[in-house]
Design an enzyme around this catalytic site. Structure first.
Site, PDB file in Angstrom:
ATOM      1  N   ASP B 828       0.766  -1.202   0.058  1.00 47.01           N
ATOM      2  CA  ASP B 828      -0.051   0.117   0.123  1.00 47.01           C
ATOM      3  C   ASP B 828       0.900   1.203   0.035  1.00 47.01           C
ATOM      4  OD1 ASP B 828      -2.084   1.697  -0.070  1.00 47.01           O
ATOM      5  OD2 ASP B 828      -2.930   1.008   2.031  1.00 47.01           O
ATOM      6  N   GLU B 866       8.554   6.278  -9.746  1.00 47.87           N
ATOM      7  CA  GLU B 866       7.894   4.943  -9.770  1.00 47.87           C
ATOM      8  C   GLU B 866       7.867   4.064  -8.612  1.00 47.87           C
ATOM      9  OE1 GLU B 866       5.603   4.276 -12.131  1.00 47.87           O
ATOM     10  OE2 GLU B 866       6.235   5.793 -13.563  1.00 47.87           O
ATOM     11  N   ASP B 898      -2.462  -2.444  -3.097  1.00 44.94           N
ATOM     12  CA  ASP B 898      -3.726  -1.340  -2.958  1.00 44.94           C
ATOM     13  C   ASP B 898      -3.251  -0.251  -3.575  1.00 44.94           C
ATOM     14  OD1 ASP B 898      -5.647  -0.080  -2.039  1.00 44.94           O
ATOM     15  OD2 ASP B 898      -5.503  -0.889   0.181  1.00 44.94           O
ATOM     16  N   HIS B1031      -0.506  -0.718   4.686  1.00 45.62           N
ATOM     17  CA  HIS B1031      -1.176   0.526   4.957  1.00 45.62           C
ATOM     18  C   HIS B1031      -0.822   1.097   6.313  1.00 45.62           C
ATOM     19  CE1 HIS B1031      -4.012   3.764   5.437  1.00 45.62           C
ATOM     20  NE2 HIS B1031      -4.312   3.206   6.394  1.00 45.62           N
TER      21      HIS B1031
END
Lengths: 349, 1056
Positions: B828, B866, B898, B1031
């Site tokens: 994430d 990137e 994600d 996350h």
């Protein structure tokens, strides 16, 4: 229409600006734009509102109106801070040569670059309808000045292929003065788009006549506001939120009062708590500078992560745990499903 | 494109003679040739916009025409048929031959053409040779073209007529100018194109474009632009073939829906001006192609069927077709607005209902195949010839139509009186005013017309906009009164990243900066070069008088983006006046105010019932508004009155395994009771741990430690008495100093527990920095308020203890995943809201078969860097760690990624995945199977349960894998979590790479299983646990640590 580079700002904007200035100085309440086309003048007037409360656009081409009508809708901010004065914008499809009762009693009627699109015989009707029937307090009429045409590069014939005629200043003023005599108006002549110096003699590129009704002529029935249009067709109507609307006024008032009350309360709480903290800090011998706002409503979860609002889930979940502990009897262990072990590997193929 | 013009002109003379022979004079073949080159270039550039996907495929496709060699001897029809197979071979051979070609699609085209030419060129052998080499280099259109042209002429002459139709065809392909064969060529091109298009994935486009496109190429600079990326690619060969001849061409085509093979003889007259075959047949061909595109297999079977609803409303298209035309202006008209103006003047010809982008025109009605209109350019009175040529007949639900259907939809929303704020429409008249907070909540809708697996749908989500009655200036004044010293800092904190709406238009801007040195008195340069102060500008344009002339200015920096034309790039800064900008969104202060948020969320969190009610209300409003209905009916759209109800499934409940106990999760997917009653899979005994607390929290700390002792036993945790560190005060330095000295004097400390008072980000950040970066040690911060209530202390202590166990390396529970040698990875990205600092990627990978040990890494990246660079490093490290633990590499790797928007899917597919695969080459003989699943949380799809006419929230484990899914992907919607409040928002999973061959059932169930494994929550969570961990990790690192955590912690879930 005209060569864009010739005037700066572009001529159409100068014409609009002229109307805006007029509105500023004369403060009309009801304004109608005949031949509003893409409503650009109306859009301009909507911002430079001054005292305008009713803004009406009329055009014979309903597609042109529809195209941009929604640009006249109130902005989001008009709802956030409603203006103190009301504003209604209406757009109609109709012809300036038809008598429409609704159009009577306006303070200002503008016909920007309109009459040259009429046949000459229609101009007659137009004069009768606008000056004789609508009888607004003031009329602004702009039309190309044919004397200026030689200065326009590459121009053959009229400036636009739908123009039926283009008048010289004399022609325009002759017509205008005739109208004045007949219907009891007086006219001033001016224009926008000055010619460069050597040719100044030809006058403005767009000539403008400003007509005012003689004060003593009072043939206008002013009480027609409730009348519904009969000949024209209503295409669009929007009422702006304003404090004149009682509901809005009340709502705003109540929320302002609530807000003030809330901030007073908060102020009071802070003061009170400030004292408390002072007290505790004295007890702990801490420097009193760091008054912690210990608001018990602000919950933190155990991880102290940034989401200060405790997850509703978590709160509920805690309650449940407590409940469960009272009813210990319920067996929490559900039997395991008879263990037909899955093996996805075989299914992969 | 302009360069192409001059050559065209020169060539013209050549062509003319040809025309005499039967070629339409107005379509010089030469021009076409050039067109090709141009088109090819365009492809590269323009592709990205529309459907990047096709690009890669193109070279192959292009290769197809090559088979021409074979066909030489065959009749046209046969040729077409034969094409596909030979095409394959050819392709291979080709690829080998010219490596370059694969890289450059345009090149590919050129070559294809040339090859074609070769075979047919029998009559004019020398010519052929020339052509062949030329195309290969490809790069320089100018000279090539010229050369190519030459060959054609001789060829033409040679070609006798009907007899050598085939030959001529081929030649036509390559050479183009020659009309006679041009025709034949066309057929070939078409056939091939048609055949191959479907696999490529742009079925609709493939066939018809040819003729018109060719035309297009010739003339305008607009050639490249348009909605039809794919079509264009297909075109080149066709275009050559010669527009005029097209109609005959169609006939010979492979499927030949309109089989009217015209031999060269009769062709010339026909071909000249009627490039398009009879509409109906074409339309049929289209439809057929669409149907041929096989839907992806994405339906699973496991679980119980359940009736569910979703916030999609079927749309019926009453039109039989939408017609696409190409509009060419001769002489060329560059100005887009002038093009629009001219087309507007011809509404009598086109009708009132048009969608026109400057060169491509869509109408719901059929015009003549070619319509010529005249306009006069007002600037120089030049007479402009407008040629409107039909290029395609589209089914009304074609992808190409979606953009302007959405324009229609936006207009409808406006007609209903809804206000556009940002991207959604809101109803200010139903605003809820929260007077206490001086803000308003506007209810509204996020609407969009989509084409999904089930057809055309209107997707409606209920949305709420929070707007504030205060201008930015008002808020600044308040801040100033509260804190004069740190005024600027406070303002920066408050406003940067905020979205404001301006008073003079309906646009929203994000505040990127505050320019303290500027004021409205400053002048700026207008478009025409003149200077004007902000004060004057607003007075003149909007009649607004600025009251505060000394306010700073807000800065908005638009994202650099190229417009559809690909040319204009918006750059520079936009300055906004605080006085004229209204704040939107929830004020930061309010976010922290629990009660205020409750007031607010009451209005925002709508239940499924309210949700569906709002949607129905919208449908009702549309259906009772004649103007709105009229607007829709112009394009033949009819919105169904009912919300989509279909069949989904609930996946089987999973078995949760603790150390010895195991149980099937309850329907409410909650096992908070079980995990504190039985032993976790493994626990780490805490022999040496320290508690830090300020003196005023001594009592609570004592109670907590005592409670820990009581509840640890049942969980199987062993807990010795901690080292107690009572702090003099609760200042940040005191904590940091004390912890630091403790960690240095006692290196064996396993855990640091800090009890902190108040809501202090700085303190939290300091502690975490110290314990995660400087002196790595798992740490647990506890707010004194959470442990202040004695009646809740027990359950709180249990939860904290579980969390501590995870942090020090224990394992809580698992579910069985019947895949061996599996590694599951979660990724994430955390973006800083102010956009000032770098983004952070969190990476978490499983290390064991139970999926209970996780390896985590973090990388920082600059805003436009990137993600993949950091990803590679993390992946390699994780693989090595896996090898250390298991003495083998994983055979299957499942990556949950994600933070990928729809627009980025292609990038991930084309760029990230190949890079990941390359990663594996680092290890000899290592080729694991991989499945890459994109996880999307923020979507506008909602699922409802539907029982007895009422909509509710669906149970956890509900999956929907058809009807509303994406046509081009294997995807599904899964709602793993249980909803206690609000509406059921599922998570969208898109499998974009799957060499592990996981079936839809596997994908769905594996994903559901993974949603059970987030140890901070004894239940299922919305996303797979590795994503949730990633996350958490990225958030901690980005928000508090501002650097990578120490590598020593990589095997522990220290970030929970």
């Amino acid at each position: 229409m005209e060569t864009p580079s010739l005037f700066s700002p572009p001529l159409y904007m100068q014409r609009h600006q002229f109307v805006v200035e007029f509105v500023k100085s004369c403060d009309p309440r009801k304004v109608m734009d005949l031949g509003c086309a893409d409503c650009s003048l109306l859009r301009k007037l909507k911002f430079h509102r001054h005292g305008i409360e009713v803004l009406v656009g009329v055009d014979i081409d309903c597609a042109a109106i529809r195209q941009r009508a929604h640009a006249l809708a109130p902005l989001s901010s008009d709802y956030l801070q409603p203006s103190p004065r009301p504003l209604t914008i209406e757009l109609y499809q109709g012809s300036v040569t038809e008598r429409e009762p609704y159009t009577r009693g306006f303070d200002l009627v503008t016909c920007i670059e309109l009459i040259e699109h009429l046949e000459l015989w229609e101009v007659e009707r137009f004069s009768d309808v606008v000056f004789g029937y609508m009888t607004p307090c003031a009329v602004i009429i702009s039309t190309p000045n044919a004397e200026f045409n030689p200065l326009l590069p590459d121009l053959k014939g009229f400036r636009h292929n739908d123009h039926k005629f283009e008048w010289t200043r004399t022609e325009f003023q002759t017509w205008a003065l005739g109208v004045c005599r007949q219907y009891g108006y007086s006219a001033d002549f001016t224009g926008v788009g000055e010619a460069p110096d050597p040719d100044r003699g030809v006058g403005f590129c767009s000539q403008i006549g400003v007509f005012r009704r003689h004060a003593d002529v009072s043939n206008a029935p002013m009480n027609n506001t409730l009348q519904e249009p009969t000949v024209y067709r209503l295409l669009y109507k929007v009422v702006y939120p304003s404090l004149c609307d009682n509901n809005i006024f009340q709502r705003i008032l109540v929320s302002e009062v609530l807000y003030m009350a809330e901030s007073l309360k908060r102020q009071w709480l802070v003061d009170k708590q400030g004292k408390q903290t002072d007290f505790t800090s004295r007890v702990h011998g801490l420097p009193s500078g760091e008054a912690l706002l210990d608001d018990s409503r602000v919950e933190l979860n155990a991880e102290r992560n940034a989401i200060m609002l405790p997850d509703e889930n978590e709160v509920e979940e805690e309650d449940e745990v407590e409940k469960d502990e009272c009813e210990e009897g319920e067996s929490a262990l559900r039997p395991m499903k008879d263990g037909a072990e899955e093996d996805w590997e075989t299914e992969l193929g | 494109m302009d360069p192409s013009r001059p050559p065209g002109a020169t060539r013209m003379p050549w062509l003319q003679p040809a025309g005499g022979r039967g070629f339409p004079a107005d379509q010089p073949p030469v021009g076409r040739v050039r067109g090709l080159a141009v088109a090819a270039e365009e492809l590269d550039a323009g592709r990205g916009r529309g459907r990047a996907s096709e690009t890669p495929a193109l070279p192959y496709r292009r290769g197809i025409p090559l088979p021409a060699t074979e066909p030489r001897s065959l009749p046209p029809v046969g040729f077409a048929r034969g094409v596909p197979a030979p095409g394959e071979e050819q392709r291979l051979g080709r690829a080998r031959g010219f490596l370059l070609s694969s890289l450059l699609p345009p090149v590919g085209i050129g070559r294809g053409l040339s090859l074609f030419v070769e075979p047919p060129a029998e009559p004019a052998p020398p010519v052929k040779r020339e052509t062949v080499p030329l195309p290969a280099p490809e790069a320089t259109p100018g000279p090539q073209e010229v050369k190519r042209e030459e060959p054609p002429l001789p060829v033409q002459v040679d070609v006798p007529g009907p007899g050598s139709s085939l030959l001529s065809m081929m030649r036509g392909m390559g050479i183009e100018p020659a009309k006679t064969w041009g025709r034949g060529a066309v057929s070939v091109g078409r056939g091939s194109v048609g055949e191959f298009a479907p696999p490529v994935g742009s079925p609709s486009v493939a066939g018809e474009e040819t003729a018109p496109e060719g035309v297009m190429l010739r003339g305008t600079s607009f050639v490249g632009r348009g909605l039809i990326g794919a079509g264009r690619t297909a075109m080149p060969p066709v275009g050559f073939g010669r527009g005029p001849t097209v109609s005959p061409a169609l006939a010979p085509g492979p499927d030949a829906p309109s089989a009217i093979p015209v031999t060269p003889k009769d062709a010339p007259p026909v071909s000249a001006d009627v490039p398009v075959t009879p509409g109906s047949s074409q339309a049929k061909a289209e439809l057929k192609m669409e149907a041929a595109c096989e839907p992806r297999k994405k339906a699973g079977t496991k679980g119980n069927p359940v009736v569910i609803g979703s916030n999609y409303i079927p749309i019926h298209c009453k039109n039989e077709a939408v017609f696409q035309y190409h509009v060419a202006f001769t002489p060329n008209v560059e100005s887009l607005s002038m093009r629009f103006g001219m087309m507007r003047d011809h509404r009598s010809a086109t009708g009132e209902v048009v969608a026109f982008d400057g060169s491509i025109l869509y109408l719901p009605k059929r015009l003549e195949e070619v319509v010529h209109l005249k306009s006069e350019r007002r600037t120089d009175n030049q007479e402009i010839d407008i040629k409107i040529q039909m290029t395609k007949i589209l089914p009304p639900h074609s992808d190409l139509c979606i953009p302007f259907y959405n324009v229609v939809l936006r207009r409808v929303m406006k007609i209903l009186g809804l206000k556009l704020v940002g991207r959604n429409h809101y109803d200010p008249n139903s605003a809820v005013v929260l007077g206490k907070h001086r803000l308003q909540v506007w209810p509204g809708y996020a609407t969009c017309i989509k084409r999904t697996d089930g057809g055309l749908y209107l997707s409606v989500d209920v949305s709420h906009k929070v707007l504030r009655n205060d201008s930015v200036l008002d808020v600044m004044n308040v801040i100033y009164q509260q804190s004069r010293e740190s005024f600027q800092d406070e303002c920066t904190k408050e406003f940067i990243g905020a979205i404001v709406i301006t008073r003079y238009n309906n646009r929203t801007y994000r505040v990127d900066d505050i320019e303290w040195s500027k004021s409205p008195k400053d002048a700026f340069t207008m478009a025409d070069g003149s200077k004007m102060t902000f004060i004057d500008y607003y007075r003149k344009n909007y009649g607004i008088t600025i009251k505060e002339v000394d306010q700073p200015m807000l800065v908005h920096r638009p994202k650099e983006r190229s417009r559809p034309g690909g040319k204009q790039v918006i750059t520079g800064e936009i300055l906004l006046l605080p006085e004229l900008s209204f704040m939107t969104g929830i004020p930061e202060k309010m976010r922290k105010d629990f009660r205020a948020m409750k007031d607010l969320t009451m209005h925002i969190n709508v239940s499924a019932e309210q949700h569906t009610h709002s949607i129905k209300q919208l449908l009702q409003n549309i259906s009772t508004n004649p103007e709105a209905l009229h607007e829709l009916s112009r394009w033949g759209l009819e919105i169904s009155p009912e919300i989509l109800v279909t069949q989904g499934r609930t996946l089987p409940m999973e078995t949760i395994c603790l150390q010895s106990a195991s149980f099937i999760s309850s329907p409410s997917v909650d096992w908070s009771r079980e995990v504190v009653r039985d032993s976790s899979i493994s626990t780490i005994p805490l022999y040496c741990w320290a508690v830090f607390y300020p003196r005023r929290a001594a009592e609570q700390a004592e109670e907590l430690v005592a409670m820990f002792g009581k509840v640890a036993g049942p969980m199987g945790m062993r807990l010795d008495r901690p080292i107690r560190m009572e702090l003099r005060d609760d200042r940040t330095e005191t904590y940091v100093k004390s912890i630091h000295s403790q960690l240095t004097s006692e290196p064996n400390v396993q855990l640091v527990v800090c009890i902190i008072t108040g809501n202090r980000d700085d303190l939290y950040s300091a502690i975490k920095k110290l314990c995660c970066v400087q002196s790595p040690c798992p740490s647990q911060a506890i707010n004194v308020r959470t442990i202040a209530q004695p009646q809740k202390l027990r359950s709180i202590a249990q939860k904290i203890l579980l969390q501590i166990n995870c942090k020090v390396g224990g394992e809580l529970w698992t579910v069985s995943v019947p895949l061996k040698h599996l590694m599951v990875i979660g990724v994430d990205v955390h973006h800083d809201t102010s956009k000032k600092s770098r983004s952070v990627m969190g990476f978490v990978a499983s290390l064991n078969s139970l999926l209970t040990r996780w390896y985590s890494r973090v990388t920082f990246q600059m805003p436009h860097e990137e993600i993949i660079n950091g990803f590679r490093v993390c992946l390699l490290a994780a693989l090595q760690k896996y090898y250390e633990v298991n003495h083998s590499f994983p055979e299957k790797i499942v990556i949950y990624r994600d933070g990928v928007s729809d627009g980025q899917l292609k990038t991930v597919e084309l760029y990230e995945i190949p890079q990941i695969l390359k990663c594996f080459e680092t290890f000899p003989n290592y080729e694991p199977k991989m499945t890459f699943i994109v996880v999307q949380k923020r979507i506008n799809t909602t699922l409802y349960s539907y029982e007895g006419d009422r909509f509710g929230t669906p149970p956890p484990g509900t999956v929907l894998d058809h009807t509303v899914t994406n046509r081009d992907r294997v995807d599904f919607y899964l709602m793993a979590h249980s909803i206690r409040q609000g509406c059921g928002f599922p998570t969208h999973y898109i499998s974009i790479y799957n060499t592990a061959n996981l079936t839809p059932d596997h994908l769905q169930r594996l994903t559901f299983k993974m949603c059970h494994l987030y140890w901070n929550w004894p239940g299922t969570v919305r996303v797979p646990a590795p994503c949730k961990y990633a996350h958490k990790l990225a958030f901690l690192s980005g928000q508090y640590l501002h650097s990578e955590p120490a590598i020593q912690l990589a095997e522990k879930l220290f970030f929970l």
